[in-house]
Every structure is written in structure tokens, then in C-alpha cells.
Motif scaffolding. Structure first.
Motif, short mmCIF file in Angstrom:
data_model
loop_
_atom_site.label_atom_id
_atom_site.label_comp_id
_atom_site.label_asym_id
_atom_site.label_seq_id
_atom_site.Cartn_x
_atom_site.Cartn_y
_atom_site.Cartn_z
N PRO A 117 40.15 36.15 30.45
CA PRO A 117 40.95 36.48 29.26
C PRO A 117 41.77 37.75 29.40
N ASP A 118 41.26 38.74 30.14
CA ASP A 118 41.95 40.03 30.21
C ASP A 118 42.47 40.39 31.59
N ARG A 119 42.32 39.45 32.57
CA ARG A 119 42.78 39.81 33.92
C ARG A 119 42.94 38.56 34.79
N THR A 120 43.68 38.76 35.84
CA THR A 120 43.83 37.75 36.88
C THR A 120 43.53 38.40 38.23
N LEU A 121 42.71 37.74 39.02
CA LEU A 121 42.39 38.23 40.36
C LEU A 121 42.86 37.20 41.37
N ARG A 122 43.56 37.65 42.40
CA ARG A 122 44.10 36.74 43.41
C ARG A 122 43.78 37.27 44.80
N LEU A 123 43.01 36.47 45.53
CA LEU A 123 42.66 36.80 46.91
C LEU A 123 43.53 35.96 47.82
N GLU A 124 44.32 36.61 48.65
CA GLU A 124 45.27 35.89 49.50
C GLU A 124 44.93 36.12 50.97
N PHE A 125 44.78 35.00 51.70
CA PHE A 125 44.50 35.05 53.12
C PHE A 125 45.79 34.88 53.92
N ASP A 126 45.83 35.51 55.10
CA ASP A 126 47.01 35.42 55.94
C ASP A 126 46.75 34.48 57.12
N HIS A 127 47.65 34.46 58.07
CA HIS A 127 47.58 33.61 59.26
C HIS A 127 46.20 33.74 59.91
N PRO A 128 45.43 32.66 60.00
CA PRO A 128 44.04 32.78 60.45
C PRO A 128 43.86 33.04 61.93
N PHE A 129 44.91 32.87 62.73
CA PHE A 129 44.78 33.06 64.16
C PHE A 129 45.38 34.38 64.65
N VAL A 130 45.80 35.23 63.74
CA VAL A 130 46.35 36.53 64.12
C VAL A 130 45.29 37.59 63.86
N LYS A 131 44.92 38.31 64.91
CA LYS A 131 43.87 39.32 64.79
C LYS A 131 44.31 40.45 63.85
N TYR A 132 43.33 40.99 63.15
CA TYR A 132 43.52 42.13 62.25
C TYR A 132 44.53 41.84 61.15
N ASN A 133 44.60 40.58 60.74
CA ASN A 133 45.50 40.17 59.66
C ASN A 133 44.68 40.02 58.39
N SER A 134 44.35 41.12 57.77
CA SER A 134 43.35 41.13 56.70
C SER A 134 43.84 40.44 55.43
N ALA A 135 42.90 39.90 54.68
CA ALA A 135 43.19 39.34 53.36
C ALA A 135 43.49 40.48 52.38
N THR A 136 44.16 40.13 51.28
CA THR A 136 44.56 41.11 50.27
C THR A 136 44.09 40.63 48.90
N LEU A 137 43.57 41.54 48.11
CA LEU A 137 43.15 41.24 46.74
C LEU A 137 44.09 41.94 45.76
N SER A 138 44.66 41.16 44.83
CA SER A 138 45.51 41.71 43.78
C SER A 138 44.83 41.50 42.43
N VAL A 139 44.84 42.53 41.60
CA VAL A 139 44.23 42.46 40.26
C VAL A 139 45.27 42.89 39.24
N ARG A 140 45.53 42.03 38.26
CA ARG A 140 46.42 42.37 37.13
C ARG A 140 45.59 42.24 35.87
N GLN A 141 45.55 43.31 35.04
CA GLN A 141 44.73 43.27 33.85
C GLN A 141 45.33 44.07 32.72
N GLY A 142 44.81 43.82 31.50
CA GLY A 142 45.22 44.58 30.33
C GLY A 142 45.77 43.70 29.23
N ALA A 143 45.37 43.99 27.99
CA ALA A 143 45.87 43.27 26.83
C ALA A 143 47.00 44.05 26.15
N GLU A 144 46.87 45.37 26.10
CA GLU A 144 47.88 46.21 25.46
C GLU A 144 48.97 46.61 26.45
N GLU A 145 48.57 46.88 27.66
CA GLU A 145 49.52 47.20 28.72
C GLU A 145 49.04 46.58 30.02
#
Length: 355
Positions: free
Chosen positions: A273-301
Motif C-alpha cells: 500500500p505504501d511502497r514498491t520494491l523492485r529487484l532487477e537482475f542483470d546479464h547472468p553470464f557477466v561477472k560482477y554484474n550485481s543485481a539492484t534493488l529500487s524502493v519507492r515509498q510514501g503517501a504524502e511525498e
């Protein structure tokens, strides 16, 4: 800890062999692959003695098991059941690449073998060892209610870019050997989903290797799947949509497919209800290509936060965790029993669609 690599194909050459060489307390003691040109070249490249280069897993186990502590099995998936049964029976700690097996019956057999063995058995789901994945699990502890989960995984053709990135040793194998191996794999896929349709079996082959990562990642976050409410397979099974219901109550829209796109896209999105979390994976065969987590939250801002971890390799963290499990310091996070459930679930997506 003395390791043997059984199966020296692409993922072994890119990830597993270099990581064994780089991780403290790990030693590369033996190589095994049916393509002798591969074991010879890699043996020279990484200083593995000629008498510890094998073409047959049985011979490796018979001759070298007493000198080894553990094996990493990266053979084609249709051979996993037989190879892993032998390694665990021989008392060798075993890290086996996903998927655990092709058929639910073989996966069940390995679950029984693992339960009876004193050796540590762990399935290599490297996505579970991404730092951003672990951060997502921590973030979920603060989420009171989840409205929906979306998991999306559509593959590109990774083979186009790999030769430009890595110095891979390509196998030189007899045509008859390749034909036997291909036939065995096709027959196992048909058995898994109860079909005589070659095209549908080929689609299951793709989906099993492809989507098992996503199924297991969701299992790590939300537990077991209690029901599959809906399955829609299109393009002869190469693209699918499924509605999963977890025992904990969360509901997930899973989209999985193959594509001709140049880019890989794989993510898990969680709406609350108050946030969205998105875990994004990158090219699986490229070394040190880490996944990224984005968080967007807030009802007033709106507050946006992105977690981009330092370049730690998930495959290397996976190996380190496996070694900690062997030493008895940690519990196995991706056990054979859960990987067995993953195979059964993916097979059920096809069998349910055929009903």
C-alpha cells in the motif's frame, strides 16, 4: 578444501573454476568432462595434473574420491541425477548447478539420496546470493501487507556475446555422443510432462533451465507455493504466464519466456500500500554484474532509494556459503528438497496446461 569440477562447460569456465581458484581454502584438484580437449586445455591453464583430468565421472569418483573433499557438478541437466547420486553416495560434498534434475521422479530420487547421505548437498541458485536479493528480504520484514508480486524473466540469446567476453574452450565431441546425449535429454523432458510432442518437450527444456531461478528466488522470499491458479502457455510453451499462490498468502504473477531481443530482462516487483520494491537482475553470464534493488515509498511525498551493492560476485558468495555449510558453520540455504519442489512445480505448469 580439495574440489573437483565435473562438467567443464560455459558456466564452469566463466564462474565455478575461477572462483575455486580465488576463494581462500579452496583448491582445484581435478577436472572432468567428456571432451578431452577441454580438460587438457583447462588443466594446462590452471595447473591441474594430467592424472587428475578425467572424461568419466565414474572413474573420477572411483580413483580420486579419497583425495577430494567436494565436487561442483555442472554437467548437462539430464545427467545430474546419476552423477549426484554417485557423488553423495561416495561421501563427497556436492554443489550441483540448477536445475536439480529434468524429471520430478529423478529429483525425488536425489532428495532421498541427499537425506540419507552424510555429505552436504546444495543446489547452485546463485541469484539467492546477490547482495540486493538479501537486502530485499530484509526490507520485506518492514512491509506489513503485500498487495501483489510480479516476477518477470525473459531471456536474450546470451551465446552471441560470450565469445567476445571470455576465452572459452569449445568441446570437441563425437557426433554420435552428442546425438545420444540430446536424445536422452529429449526423452527425459517428455517423461517429465507426459507428452510425445517434441516441440512441447523442447519448450519444457528451456523453461526448466530458465525459470527455476525465479521459482527458487520467490521460494526464498515467500516460502512454498500452495497452488497454481492459472497457467497460460503461448508460442508452443516458450512464453508463459502463471498465477502462483504461496502458503503465506502472497499472490504472484509469473511471466517467463524466450526472445530474440538483444537485452536480458529479469525482475521481481513487490507492491504494498505504501511502497514498491523492485529487484532487477542483470546479464547472468557477466561477472560482477550485481543485481539492484529500487524502493519507492510514501503517501504524502515520494521517496526513491536505489541499492546498488559493490561488485561482489554472487557465484563466489555461493561457493563461500557452500564451504561454510560443509564446515558446519551455516545451514544449507538451497537444499535438494526445495530444488526438488522447484522441478515438480515447473513440470506442473506444463501438465496443468495440457489438461
Amino acid at each position: 578444501m580439495e574440489f573437483a569440477i565435473i562438467g567443464c562447460g560455459t558456466i564452469a569456465q566463466i564462474m565455478h573454476i575461477p572462483n575455486v581458484l580465488e576463494v581462500p581454502d579452496a583448491e582445484l584438484a581435478a577436472l572432468c568432462d567428456p571432451a578431452e580437449n577441454v580438460t587438457d586445455e583447462l588443466g594446462k591453464r590452471y595447473n591441474v595434473a594430467s592424472e587428475r583430468r578425467y572424461s568419466d565421472p565414474e572413474r573420477l569418483i572411483d580413483e580420486a574420491a579419497a583425495d577430494l573433499d567436494a565436487v561442483i557438478v555442472t554437467t548437462p541437466m539430464q545427467t545430474h541425477a546419476d552423477v549426484v547420486e554417485r557423488t553423495l553416495t561416495a561421501g563427497l560434498h556436492t554443489l550441483v548447478e540448477k536445475p536439480l534434475a529434468v524429471t520430478p521422479a529423478d529429483a525425488d530420487r536425489l532428495a532421498d539420496v541427499a537425506a540419507q547421505s552424510d555429505a552436504t548437498a546444495m543446489v547452485a541458485y546463485n541469484r539467492r546470493f546477490e547482495l540486493a536479493y538479501e537486502r530485499l528480504a530484509d526490507e520485506l520484514a518492514d512491509v506489513g501487507h503485500i498487495d501483489s508480486v510480479t516476477a518477470y524473466a525473459v531471456d536474450a540469446d546470451f551465446s552471441k556475446s560470450l565469445p567476445e567476453i571470455y576465452d572459452l574452450v569449445e568441446p570437441e565431441l563425437d557426433a554420435a555422443f552428442i546425438e545420444r546425449s540430446t536424445d536422452r535429454r529429449r526423452e527425459q523432458c517428455k517423461q517429465a510432462i507426459g507428452t510425445d510432442d517434441d516441440e512441447l518437450a523442447a519448450a519444457y527444456d528451456f523453461q526448466l533451465e530458465h525459470v527455476c531461478h525465479d521459482i527458487n528466488a520467490l521460494r526464498g522470499l515467500f516460502g512454498d507455493v500452495a497452488a497454481v491458479d492459472h497457467v497460460d502457455l503461448v508460442r508452443d510453451g516458450y512464453f508463459g504466464i502463471a498465477h502462483l499462490v504461496f502458503e503465506s498468502g502472497e499472490r504472484c504473477l509469473l511471466q517467463t519466456g524466450d526472445s530474440e531481443r538483444h537485452w536480458h530482462e529479469q525482475f521481481v516487483r513487490i507492491d504494498a500500500p505504501d511502497r514498491t520494491l523492485r529487484l532487477e537482475f542483470d546479464h547472468p553470464f557477466v561477472k560482477y554484474n550485481s543485481a539492484t534493488l529500487s524502493v519507492r515509498q510514501g503517501a504524502e511525498e515520494t521517496v526513491d532509494c536505489q541499492y546498488s551493492p559493490t561488485r561482489e560476485e554472487s557465484f563466489k558468495r555461493e561457493l563461500e556459503r557452500f564451504m561454510a555449510c560443509v564446515r558446519g558453520e551455516r545451514d544449507v540455504p538451497t537444499p535438494v528438497s526445495e530444488a526438488c519442489d522447484d522441478v515438480e512445480l515447473i513440470a506442473s505448469l506444463f501438465t496443468q496446461s495440457l489438461e
